[in-house]
Motif scaffolding. Sequence first.
Motif, PDB file in Angstrom:
ATOM      1  N   LYS A 163     -20.597  -0.580 -21.441  1.00 51.69           N
ATOM      2  CA  LYS A 163     -20.416  -1.819 -20.685  1.00 51.69           C
ATOM      3  C   LYS A 163     -18.998  -2.008 -20.177  1.00 51.69           C
ATOM      4  O   LYS A 163     -18.789  -2.637 -19.143  1.00 51.69           O
ATOM      5  N   LYS A 164     -18.030  -1.495 -20.897  1.00 54.32           N
ATOM      6  CA  LYS A 164     -16.639  -1.737 -20.523  1.00 54.32           C
ATOM      7  C   LYS A 164     -16.288  -0.996 -19.233  1.00 54.32           C
ATOM      8  O   LYS A 164     -16.547   0.187 -19.091  1.00 54.32           O
ATOM      9  N   ARG A 165     -15.685  -1.744 -18.309  1.00 52.08           N
ATOM     10  CA  ARG A 165     -15.322  -1.189 -17.015  1.00 52.08           C
ATOM     11  C   ARG A 165     -13.867  -1.527 -16.698  1.00 52.08           C
ATOM     12  O   ARG A 165     -13.247  -2.383 -17.329  1.00 52.08           O
ATOM     13  N   LYS A 166     -13.349  -0.839 -15.704  1.00 57.81           N
ATOM     14  CA  LYS A 166     -12.035  -1.200 -15.177  1.00 57.81           C
ATOM     15  C   LYS A 166     -12.114  -1.193 -13.662  1.00 57.81           C
ATOM     16  O   LYS A 166     -12.782  -0.345 -13.058  1.00 57.81           O
ATOM     17  N   LEU A 167     -11.467  -2.157 -13.051  1.00 61.70           N
ATOM     18  CA  LEU A 167     -11.359  -2.210 -11.603  1.00 61.70           C
ATOM     19  C   LEU A 167     -10.022  -1.564 -11.254  1.00 61.70           C
ATOM     20  O   LEU A 167      -8.969  -2.019 -11.713  1.00 61.70           O
ATOM     21  N   VAL A 168     -10.061  -0.513 -10.468  1.00 56.61           N
ATOM     22  CA  VAL A 168      -8.831   0.164 -10.068  1.00 56.61           C
ATOM     23  C   VAL A 168      -8.459  -0.339  -8.680  1.00 56.61           C
ATOM     24  O   VAL A 168      -9.095   0.006  -7.676  1.00 56.61           O
ATOM     25  N   LEU A 169      -7.435  -1.186  -8.631  1.00 60.12           N
ATOM     26  CA  LEU A 169      -7.014  -1.824  -7.390  1.00 60.12           C
ATOM     27  C   LEU A 169      -6.083  -0.925  -6.586  1.00 60.12           C
ATOM     28  O   LEU A 169      -5.314  -0.136  -7.154  1.00 60.12           O
ATOM     29  N   ALA A 170      -6.150  -1.051  -5.281  1.00 61.38           N
ATOM     30  CA  ALA A 170      -5.203  -0.400  -4.379  1.00 61.38           C
ATOM     31  C   ALA A 170      -4.458  -1.504  -3.636  1.00 61.38           C
ATOM     32  O   ALA A 170      -5.060  -2.291  -2.899  1.00 61.38           O
ATOM     33  N   VAL A 171      -3.145  -1.564  -3.836  1.00 61.74           N
ATOM     34  CA  VAL A 171      -2.324  -2.645  -3.296  1.00 61.74           C
ATOM     35  C   VAL A 171      -1.218  -2.050  -2.418  1.00 61.74           C
ATOM     36  O   VAL A 171      -0.613  -1.038  -2.782  1.00 61.74           O
ATOM     37  N   LYS A 202      -2.708  -3.560 -16.140  1.00 57.61           N
ATOM     38  CA  LYS A 202      -1.838  -2.384 -16.021  1.00 57.61           C
ATOM     39  C   LYS A 202      -1.469  -2.170 -14.556  1.00 57.61           C
ATOM     40  O   LYS A 202      -2.305  -2.310 -13.667  1.00 57.61           O
ATOM     41  N   VAL A 203      -0.214  -1.825 -14.326  1.00 54.02           N
ATOM     42  CA  VAL A 203       0.250  -1.437 -12.990  1.00 54.02           C
ATOM     43  C   VAL A 203       0.759  -0.010 -13.081  1.00 54.02           C
ATOM     44  O   VAL A 203       1.603   0.306 -13.925  1.00 54.02           O
ATOM     45  N   TYR A 204       0.227   0.871 -12.244  1.00 52.96           N
ATOM     46  CA  TYR A 204       0.646   2.276 -12.285  1.00 52.96           C
ATOM     47  C   TYR A 204       2.106   2.394 -11.838  1.00 52.96           C
ATOM     48  O   TYR A 204       2.521   1.751 -10.863  1.00 52.96           O
ATOM     49  N   PRO A 205       2.889   3.233 -12.504  1.00 55.23           N
ATOM     50  CA  PRO A 205       4.331   3.305 -12.230  1.00 55.23           C
ATOM     51  C   PRO A 205       4.709   4.210 -11.061  1.00 55.23           C
ATOM     52  O   PRO A 205       5.720   4.904 -11.108  1.00 55.23           O
ATOM     53  N   TYR A 206       3.886   4.247 -10.022  1.00 59.16           N
ATOM     54  CA  TYR A 206       4.224   5.052  -8.842  1.00 59.16           C
ATOM     55  C   TYR A 206       3.417   4.564  -7.646  1.00 59.16           C
ATOM     56  O   TYR A 206       2.393   3.895  -7.796  1.00 59.16           O
ATOM     57  N   ALA A 207       3.883   4.916  -6.459  1.00 58.60           N
ATOM     58  CA  ALA A 207       3.165   4.611  -5.214  1.00 58.60           C
ATOM     59  C   ALA A 207       2.658   5.924  -4.628  1.00 58.60           C
ATOM     60  O   ALA A 207       3.374   6.927  -4.617  1.00 58.60           O
ATOM     61  N   ASN A 208       1.428   5.916  -4.170  1.00 63.33           N
ATOM     62  CA  ASN A 208       0.829   7.106  -3.567  1.00 63.33           C
ATOM     63  C   ASN A 208       1.455   7.332  -2.189  1.00 63.33           C
ATOM     64  O   ASN A 208       1.329   6.498  -1.295  1.00 63.33           O
ATOM     65  N   ASP A 209       2.147   8.468  -2.023  1.00 56.88           N
ATOM     66  CA  ASP A 209       2.835   8.696  -0.750  1.00 56.88           C
ATOM     67  C   ASP A 209       1.886   9.056   0.387  1.00 56.88           C
ATOM     68  O   ASP A 209       2.298   9.131   1.545  1.00 56.88           O
ATOM     69  N   ASN A 211      -1.180   7.307   0.993  1.00 58.39           N
ATOM     70  CA  ASN A 211      -1.730   6.076   1.588  1.00 58.39           C
ATOM     71  C   ASN A 211      -0.830   4.857   1.404  1.00 58.39           C
ATOM     72  O   ASN A 211      -1.192   3.752   1.780  1.00 58.39           O
ATOM     73  N   ARG A 212       0.342   5.072   0.777  1.00 59.42           N
ATOM     74  CA  ARG A 212       1.310   3.989   0.580  1.00 59.42           C
ATOM     75  C   ARG A 212       0.721   2.833  -0.226  1.00 59.42           C
ATOM     76  O   ARG A 212       0.948   1.665   0.070  1.00 59.42           O
ATOM     77  N   LYS A 213      -0.048   3.179  -1.257  1.00 63.24           N
ATOM     78  CA  LYS A 213      -0.661   2.168  -2.113  1.00 63.24           C
ATOM     79  C   LYS A 213      -0.181   2.318  -3.556  1.00 63.24           C
ATOM     80  O   LYS A 213       0.133   3.420  -4.010  1.00 63.24           O
ATOM     81  N   ILE A 214      -0.160   1.202  -4.252  1.00 62.15           N
ATOM     82  CA  ILE A 214       0.103   1.187  -5.693  1.00 62.15           C
ATOM     83  C   ILE A 214      -1.196   0.789  -6.391  1.00 62.15           C
ATOM     84  O   ILE A 214      -1.907  -0.113  -5.933  1.00 62.15           O
ATOM     85  N   LYS A 215      -1.500   1.447  -7.485  1.00 65.63           N
ATOM     86  CA  LYS A 215      -2.714   1.132  -8.232  1.00 65.63           C
ATOM     87  C   LYS A 215      -2.428   0.156  -9.374  1.00 65.63           C
ATOM     88  O   LYS A 215      -1.349   0.154  -9.959  1.00 65.63           O
ATOM     89  N   ALA A 216      -3.430  -0.653  -9.664  1.00 62.51           N
ATOM     90  CA  ALA A 216      -3.371  -1.565 -10.804  1.00 62.51           C
ATOM     91  C   ALA A 216      -4.782  -1.640 -11.398  1.00 62.51           C
ATOM     92  O   ALA A 216      -5.755  -1.239 -10.747  1.00 62.51           O
ATOM     93  N   GLU A 217      -4.892  -2.122 -12.629  1.00 60.58           N
ATOM     94  CA  GLU A 217      -6.189  -2.188 -13.292  1.00 60.58           C
ATOM     95  C   GLU A 217      -6.510  -3.589 -13.781  1.00 60.58           C
ATOM     96  O   GLU A 217      -5.619  -4.344 -14.195  1.00 60.58           O
TER      97      GLU A 217
END
Length: 239
Positions: A163-171, A202-209, A211-217
């Motif tokens: 049941k446990k899920r995570k939403l992986v955001l692209a910001v 959680k906020v991922y400690p890097y930006a994807n070069d 698509n210029r997005k940062i991930k968060a959960e």
Amino acid sequence: MPSLKRILLSLMLLALSLQAEEIYATFNVEAAQHADLAFTTTGTVEKVNVDVASVVKKEDILAELDNSDLKAALDISTIAMKYAKRDYERQVKVKKLVDASRFDTYAFKYEHSKAQVAYQQALLDKTQLKAPFDGVIYEKSVEVGDVVSGAMIRTVMKIQSLKKRKLVLAVDQKYWKVLKPGLTFRYSVDGDNTVYTGKISKVYPYANDANRKIKAEIEAEGFTPGLFGDGYILLPDAK
């Protein structure tokens, strides 16, 4: 025409604060835990105890290779350890009366027998595919009679948390200074008009070069992994 989902989400946010500063984000739903399972030894599959959608507990045996020879070897090692232990315990009682080298011989035999039991148990364990955590099997590609190879490891099952899920955001990366754990996220999932609320864990400690997005959960429950959605992160002055 805007979708009903987007209209509902916009109205709720507007009701919260007309002056609210928001950050738009999209997300994908993923299982909080997931793993690809494989045998790490060679053999013929003798038992398959689960199927797709089977709910399992941690350490449940999901599938098993033919291991009759290894079970026999473990029995032999266990018996040898039993008698080596008896001999060693006899020598302990008369340790002061026997030569030290003789005593060491019995001690070595006992320690060696324990190591053999542990070794045979490890070989036997490799013939059993066990669930690494409580979850549900969502993919299976092995049947009784299949031959697997430890030299060419392949995934035979996939498991995910039940049941446990995570939403992986692209910001957008331009918000890197204000994006942090604890911020409120109001969102909806594609195909569901309900507006949900969660907190960034959680906020991922890097930006994807690329698509210029940062991930968060965001922690969540119940959604089907693979779904898509979007929403707005509310900055502190929007609360």
